[in-house]
Design a protein around this motif. Structure first.
Motif, PDB file in Angstrom:
ATOM      1  N   TYR A 490      -5.435  -2.265  11.781  1.00 44.40           N
ATOM      2  CA  TYR A 490      -4.298  -3.013  11.255  1.00 44.40           C
ATOM      3  C   TYR A 490      -3.993  -4.225  12.129  1.00 44.40           C
ATOM      4  O   TYR A 490      -4.094  -4.165  13.359  1.00 44.40           O
ATOM      5  N   GLU A 677      -0.840   7.268  11.008  1.00 48.57           N
ATOM      6  CA  GLU A 677      -2.054   6.645  10.481  1.00 48.57           C
ATOM      7  C   GLU A 677      -2.414   7.211   9.105  1.00 48.57           C
ATOM      8  O   GLU A 677      -2.760   6.455   8.174  1.00 48.57           O
ATOM      9  N   LYS A 681      -2.654   5.012   5.706  1.00 51.27           N
ATOM     10  CA  LYS A 681      -3.893   4.974   4.920  1.00 51.27           C
ATOM     11  C   LYS A 681      -3.651   5.438   3.492  1.00 51.27           C
ATOM     12  O   LYS A 681      -4.253   4.921   2.538  1.00 51.27           O
ATOM     13  N   ARG A 682      -2.779   6.417   3.351  1.00 49.34           N
ATOM     14  CA  ARG A 682      -2.485   6.930   2.007  1.00 49.34           C
ATOM     15  C   ARG A 682      -1.940   5.845   1.097  1.00 49.34           C
ATOM     16  O   ARG A 682      -2.282   5.773  -0.085  1.00 49.34           O
ATOM     17  N   GLU A 686      -7.946   2.550   2.975  1.00 47.31           N
ATOM     18  CA  GLU A 686      -8.667   2.454   4.234  1.00 47.31           C
ATOM     19  C   GLU A 686      -8.640   1.027   4.761  1.00 47.31           C
ATOM     20  O   GLU A 686      -8.814   0.069   4.016  1.00 47.31           O
ATOM     21  N   ALA A 687      -8.419   0.895   6.079  1.00 43.79           N
ATOM     22  CA  ALA A 687      -8.349  -0.437   6.675  1.00 43.79           C
ATOM     23  C   ALA A 687      -9.631  -1.220   6.461  1.00 43.79           C
ATOM     24  O   ALA A 687      -9.617  -2.434   6.306  1.00 43.79           O
TER      25      ALA A 687
END
Length: 694
Positions: A490, A677, A681-682, A686-687
């Protein structure tokens, strides 16, 4: 093949082979890395300027705790590795040198309780010098080397430490465990009050045997000489002639948690009696006494008005004979922190926050002029001897290390943990500024995600600091560390909104009575500015996160500015200001921040109360709260989670039964980051999904 070409090729291949392991080891910085880092603190320089003692806190992962060790480096031999002080068990803290430089004192719990030990300068072996009935919390050696002044937690009715021990043991035998309270609050930070206070005792030293008793310097004094939980020995000073102690405290018998002004007191060491109050002012809070080397002047910090509204901590010097007092650096609109005299008494060295940094200033005592000695980063503590200033420094890209400053320049003395850090390169960061509320300049920072590539958009963690008189500046943190979010993939944006520290008294006080409008306007404008300035920020995939006041702001945002955020994280945040004003361990804080008593003008509490805006909650919210948090009590977090559940807003609760306002245990800290985290992400995906540059 010519030999020269072959040699060049061989050299290149060798370089590639040697570099390959480092490339293979390079990876993102993680919460586990943060938890396992060795932490450097409390540097102390010997009177001759040769040795520097410091504390290193390491992590025992399996035991889920930290442990401490004491190290000493020799400035005169930079190539010589630091040596470990051995009392045959790890756990040493609080190094302090004797005035003649012969001894290095420190605290150790090897004997089963916290006692004072000492090692000869240049030696790694140590022996105990106290065997007191109660734990030593803090101490200072007297300049003549004959005694210690120690702080212990004791029943104020006791004139001896043995009495305090006997009373503790007698109380432990009583099976009825109810307690009657008549003060402003029955609890403080994470502990219920038990009638004991941090008090001062004089302990005579002997070479024959460890001291087993002390003389009460503050008997029947019903207020902590050392504030909790983070008070230190800057609360008291010993005069150079070793005849008296000057200390700072609230008035004896004053109610805990109301913010009563602290004053300076003097008590004799040779013939203790009731402490004498320096009756300088009834309206200021005076603290951090520091006596000049010749004993003629007293430097201290003073604040006017409620300490809960961040009045500027002014640096004062008083002539103890004439009573004449002067403010130093009066033109510098900054609050001073640690202060230390130069050995010749001509200069005061002091720390102060300044636009996202914490600098060391040299203040000329004669003229009052101040000049910064450090440029960037955050200075944690300072010590001075023989023309060398020792200080700890950390930054957004570096945990704390020990540095020295002399007229020849500055030099880093320790490199603790650098082998581990070499595997996890820190991400680049950049300060920015923009016109905020009332057109006034507001500052912030942006941190790039790990593996940043131009032209790629990245999801964003928008971090909001607590306090509210705090700062997310150029400093390292073991609780909210932007490099961990960067390691997750991030980008990080932080804004020092109105109310933040380090930008002047008016800027800090501007939040009083305005918790929900002026800071929110700064956050909104800062977010818009960052999106426009940094094209790699993906404004469609962003989560806002905050703790304490930052948690309050998350709850406020949920009902007043939820549109930009795909998710929210509220850690130990205020949800109901009205209840908070009565239930926190420091009720005077909320009354001061509301700019009025809740019972007199309830509209002051309701004006920016998140609980009144739950009907507008829609953004998914993760609520984190701890069972031993008395600063922002548990009902605040449970209320926020309950509100989200009743509104059918996607929500989760992370509860730590054994943590306070901070998550301190290593495994709990890693769980905290992992839960955050997973939540991000949820809702942000995904980064790595932004690698296409969309």
């Amino acid at each position: 093949m010519p030999k020269t070409i072959a040699a060049v090729i061989a050299f290149v291949l060798l370089a590639v082979v040697e570099a390959a392991p480092e490339v293979a080891l390079a990876r993102p910085f993680t919460a586990r890395d943060l938890a396992m880092l060795d932490r450097v603190s409390d540097p102390r320089v010997s009177p001759d300027g040769r040795f520097v003692a410091y504390n290193v806190r390491s992590t025992d992962w399996d035991a889920n705790r930290g442990w401490n060790a004491l190290w000493v480096l020799d400035r005169s031999a930079p190539a010589t590795p630091p040596r470990l002080i051995r009392e045959h068990e790890s756990g040493s803290t609080s190094p302090r040198w004797s005035a003649d430089g012969r001894w290095l004192y420190f605290l150790s719990s090897r004997s089963g309780s916290a006692q004072v030990w000492r090692a000869a300068a240049g030696s790694a072996e140590a022996t105990p010098v106290t065997a007191l009935p109660l734990d030593v919390a803090l101490y200072r050696p007297t300049p003549d080397g004959r005694a210690l002044v120690v702080a212990v937690n004791i029943d104020p009715a006791c004139a001896t430490l043995a009495c305090g021990k006997a009373r503790d043991e007698a109380k432990a035998k009583i099976k009825a465990d109810g307690t009657v309270y008549d003060g402003a609050t029955p609890r403080f930070w994470d502990t219920y009050l038990d009638g004991r206070f941090m008090s001062l005792f004089a302990v005579t030293l002997s070479d024959a045997a460890p001291a087993s008793e002390g003389v009460a310097l503050t008997p029947r004094y019903k207020a902590d000489i050392i504030s909790r939980p983070e008070g230190d020995d800057s609360a008291f000073a010993i005069t150079p002639d070793s005849r008296a102690v000057i200390f700072s405290a609230r008035p004896s018998g004053s109610a805990q948690g109301l913010g009563d002004p602290s004053s300076l007191y003097r008590v004799n060491l040779d013939a203790p009696g009731a402490p004498t109050r320096y009756d300088w002012s009834q309206t200021t809070s005076d603290a951090s006494p520091a006596v000049s080397p010749d004993g003629s002047r007293l430097a201290y910090l003073t604040q006017t008005g409620s300490v809960f509204t961040a009045p500027r901590a002014k640096l004062m010097v008083r002539d103890l004979a004439s009573g004449a007092v002067r403010e130093l650096a009066a033109g510098l609109d900054r609050s001073f922190g640690d202060i230390a005299w130069s050995p010749d008494g001509t200069t005061l060295y002091a720390t102060a926050e300044d636009v996202g940094q914490e600098r060391v200033y040299a203040v000329d005592v004669a003229s009052g002029a101040a000049k910064p000695l450090t440029v960037d980063g955050h200075v944690g503590s300072i010590d001075i001897a023989k023309g060398v200033l020792i200080y700890s420094r950390d930054a957004l890209d570096s945990p704390s290390q020990i540095f020295e400053w002399t007229k020849a320049g500055s030099r880093q003395l320790t490199h603790v943990g650098e082998t581990a850090l070499a595997q996890t390169p820190m991400s680049r960061f950049e300060p920015f500024s923009f016109p905020g509320w009332n057109g006034e300049t507001v500052h912030g920072y942006v941190v790039e995600p790990v593996g940043y590539r131009a032209g790629t958009k990245y999801p964003v963690a928008f971090l909001i600091h607590g306090g509210p008189h705090g700062s997310f500046g150029d400093a390292w943190s073991y609780r909210w560390n932007p490099q961990v979010w960067s390691g997750m993939g991030y980008a990080v944006v932080m804004v020092d909104f109105h109310g933040s520290s380090g930008y002047g008294e008016a800027f800090a006080k501007s939040i009083v009575g305005h918790w929900g409008d002026r800071p929110l306007e700064d956050l909104q404008k800062g977010w818009a500015y960052a999106l426009a300035r940094y094209p790699y920020l993906d404004g469609d995939r962003a989560c806002a996160l905050g703790g304490s006041y930052g948690g309050y702001m998350i709850a406020w945002i949920a009902g007043n500015w939820a549109t930009p955020w795909k998710c929210l994280v509220d850690h130990d945040g205020v949800f109901d200001i009205r209840l908070m004003s009565y239930s926190t361990d420091i009720p005077g804080f909320q009354q001061a921040q509301n700019d009025g008593a809740t019972w007199e003008k309830p509209e002051y509490a309701e004006r920016f109360n998140p609980i009144d805006h739950v009907a507008a909650w829609t953004a998914p919210i993760l609520v984190v709260h701890s069972g031993r948090d008395d600063r922002v009590p548990l009902d605040q977090g449970m209320g926020a989670y309950g509100a989200a559940q009743l509104r059918h807003v996607p929500s989760e609760l992370l509860y730590f039964p054994d943590e306070n306002h901070w998550v301190l245990k290593p495994q709990n800290s890693v769980q905290w980051y992992a839960t955050v985290e997973a939540w991000m992400k949820r809702w942000l995906a995904e980064a790595g999904s932004s690698a296409s540059g969309k």
